[in-house]
Design an enzyme around this catalytic site. Structure first.
Site, PDB file in Angstrom:
ATOM      1  N   SER A  63      63.246  29.336 -15.264  1.00 54.58           N
ATOM      2  CA  SER A  63      63.769  28.077 -15.797  1.00 54.58           C
ATOM      3  C   SER A  63      65.133  27.684 -15.256  1.00 54.58           C
ATOM      4  CB  SER A  63      63.816  28.142 -17.328  1.00 54.58           C
ATOM      5  OG  SER A  63      62.512  28.037 -17.855  1.00 54.58           O
ATOM      6  N   GLY A 304      75.436  27.711 -17.544  1.00 54.64           N
ATOM      7  CA  GLY A 304      74.435  28.380 -16.729  1.00 54.64           C
ATOM      8  C   GLY A 304      73.041  28.116 -17.232  1.00 54.64           C
ATOM      9  N   HIS A 305      72.184  29.087 -17.008  1.00 57.37           N
ATOM     10  CA  HIS A 305      70.800  29.003 -17.459  1.00 57.37           C
ATOM     11  C   HIS A 305      70.156  30.362 -17.240  1.00 57.37           C
ATOM     12  CE1 HIS A 305      67.095  26.955 -18.591  1.00 57.37           C
ATOM     13  NE2 HIS A 305      67.730  25.799 -18.616  1.00 57.37           N
ATOM     14  N   ASP A 306      69.125  30.652 -18.038  1.00 60.98           N
ATOM     15  CA  ASP A 306      68.292  31.839 -17.826  1.00 60.98           C
ATOM     16  C   ASP A 306      66.928  31.400 -17.325  1.00 60.98           C
ATOM     17  OD1 ASP A 306      70.419  33.147 -18.956  1.00 60.98           O
ATOM     18  OD2 ASP A 306      69.399  33.625 -20.841  1.00 60.98           O
ATOM     19  N   GLY A 307      66.178  32.356 -16.790  1.00 59.54           N
ATOM     20  CA  GLY A 307      64.829  32.061 -16.342  1.00 59.54           C
ATOM     21  C   GLY A 307      63.908  33.242 -16.567  1.00 59.54           C
ATOM     22  N   ALA A 308      62.673  32.960 -16.960  1.00 58.33           N
ATOM     23  CA  ALA A 308      61.669  34.014 -17.152  1.00 58.33           C
ATOM     24  C   ALA A 308      60.323  33.495 -16.690  1.00 58.33           C
ATOM     25  CB  ALA A 308      61.607  34.436 -18.620  1.00 58.33           C
ATOM     26  N   GLY A 311      57.036  38.510 -15.790  1.00 58.45           N
ATOM     27  CA  GLY A 311      57.700  39.765 -15.479  1.00 58.45           C
ATOM     28  C   GLY A 311      58.915  39.658 -14.586  1.00 58.45           C
TER      29      GLY A 311
END
Length: 462
Positions: A63, A304-308, A311
């Site tokens: 993401s 910022g941002h995280d991503g998933a 796995g």
């Protein structure tokens, strides 16, 4: 450079031990400070092949892609082709969801800020052709409206696929071509892949998943999510250095390293301004900008941002006041704990800003009566059942459904303890995080209307 050199040496020394400690098969880490980049990698790209992770390996950023989509939209704003407060239908007359009134009123800004209010976890496969994002709009026709547009924040993947289609229509090109021509090429990025067909040309990471709760990690059987969701983050992959090239542009007022103005002056800063306030969720920020997650710390702003994906877990943090960015890319394990150790050290050594502490279960939990919270809360990809056992302990059983099952999600059972008013926390961590569960609203029958986990899941039944 001395401080950055010291940080680089610390990462080189600690990264192999940290990935072993947190059961992460492989990771790449990059730090941008004072215009200089250091990068490191450790572990393997796949436990099945044993191929070594290197700094030029590409990992899926999940993401974090939403920041790229947001940037493509803001370029159109810069050019006068998009008004953030115009309705989506101004540009996509065919946009339809289950609630006609909501569909007619949702704005571009509400999509960018996750406040549009419709069900957002829709991962329908519409093929691999260049028309897949266009076709995706057709699968949203019956998607329910969860709350009035603009009244609540709820993370929405589908909304970013809609934004991707908006970009396609106004540019007259497929989304991934827009990525390459308007961001990847102007930024001078060389290690980035918008599809599996491009990723295979690099050393590409494979995600690792657990076949059942608490089992050992093994290579995922599917490499990526559906192409129709690429504007939301289904398969875009790159090296840590490439991600930092994008971050640098946002830290330097929209300019690429060679001086090319990728965003108009002032636009990058505008994207980081607070637009929506979040419920207290711990594993998310405090507020949201135009695409950017915001952490409003006492020491200063972190964005910022995280991503998933399947796995693979990615993290980007930027401290605008210090001109610093850190990227952590992983392919499984307790990735969140690894990120916290790495990014926490980098920020503490190179800035005066500290990452917010992750929530942990209180030693003496609040004495909350969970009766009104008990029940099942649902979204398109999972049912979450909150129950109480004979000993009075509260449990959350998450049952994946639909496309989530196809992608390897498995049922999980988690004990919850009271954390704050209307909020519970997982007693045990999942991938390094103790998740918070907030019960919000009123369904008119004495129960919460939503269980908020980052997404607002509607109460389905008692």
């Amino acid at each position: 450079m001395t401080e950055l050199t010291d940080v680089s040496e610390w990462i080189a020394q600690r990264l192999p031990a940290l990935i072993e400690q947190y059961d992460v098969p492989g990771a790449a880490v990059g730090v941008l400070a004072d215009g200089e980049v250091v990068e490191h990698a450790a572990g393997v790209l796949s436990l099945g092949t044993g191929v070594e992770a290197t700094t030029d390996s590409v990992f899926q950023i999940g993401s974090i892609t939403k920041l790229w989509t947001s940037s493509l939209v803001m370029q159109l704003v810069d050019e006068g082709k998009v008004d953030l407060d115009a309705t989506v239908r101004t540009y996509l007359p065919e946009f339809r969801i289950g609630d006609e009134d909501a569909a007619a009123s949702i704005t571009v800004r509400q999509l960018l800020t996750h406040t549009s209010g419709f069900e957002g976890d829709v991962f329908t496969d519409t093929g691999v052709g260049d028309d897949c994002v266009e076709k995706y709009l057709g699968v949203l026709h019956d998607v329910p409206q969860l709350f009035p547009p603009g009244s609540l924040w709820s993370y929405n993947n589908a909304g970013f696929s809609v934004l991707g289609r908006l970009v396609e229509v106004l540019r007259g090109q497929p989304y991934d071509v827009c990525l390459r021509e308007h961001l990847i090429a102007p930024l001078g990025i060389t290690h980035a892949a918008t599809s599996p067909y491009q990723a295979i040309l690099f050393r590409a990471a494979v995600g690792h998943v657990q076949p059942e709760q608490d089992a050992a990690y093994e290579p995922a059987k599917v490499w990526a999510l559906t192409r129709s969701n690429i504007p939301a983050g289904s398969m875009f992959s790159m090296s840590a250095r490439s991600l930092l090239g994008f971050a640098r542009m946002h830290l330097e007022d929209g300019r690429a390293a060679d001086g090319t103005q990728v965003l108009a002056p002032g636009t990058a800063a505008l994207m980081q301004v607070r637009e929506a306030v979040l419920p207290a969720l711990g594993h998310f920020g405090d507020s949201w900008g135009l695409g950017f997650e915001r952490f409003d710390t006492p020491d200063g702003l972190v964005v910022g941002h995280d991503g998933a994906t399947i796995g693979q877990y990615a993290y980007l943090r930027m401290v605008p006041s210090a001109g610093l960015a850190v990227a952590v890319l992983t392919n499984g394990g307790d990735a969140s704990a690894l990120y916290a150790d790495l990014a926490g050290h980098v920020l503490s050594e190179l800035t005066s800003v500290r990452l917010p502490a992750a929530p942990t279960p209180p030693a003496d939990p609040l004495d909350l009566d969970p009766t009104s919270y008990l029940g099942t809360y649902s979204c398109d990809i999972a049912d979450l059942a909150v129950t109480r056992d004979e000993d009075g302990r509260v449990w959350l059983d998450e049952t994946p459904k639909g496309v989530a099952v196809e992608f390897g999600d498995v049922p999980t059972r988690t004990e919850l303890v009271a954390y704050a008013d209307h909020t519970y926390i997982a007693l045990h961590p999942d991938r390094g995080m103790h998740r918070l569960y907030a019960f919000l609203g009123d369904d008119g029958a004495g129960h919460p209307a939503y269980l908020h986990t980052g997404r607002a899941l509607v109460r389905a039944r008692s």
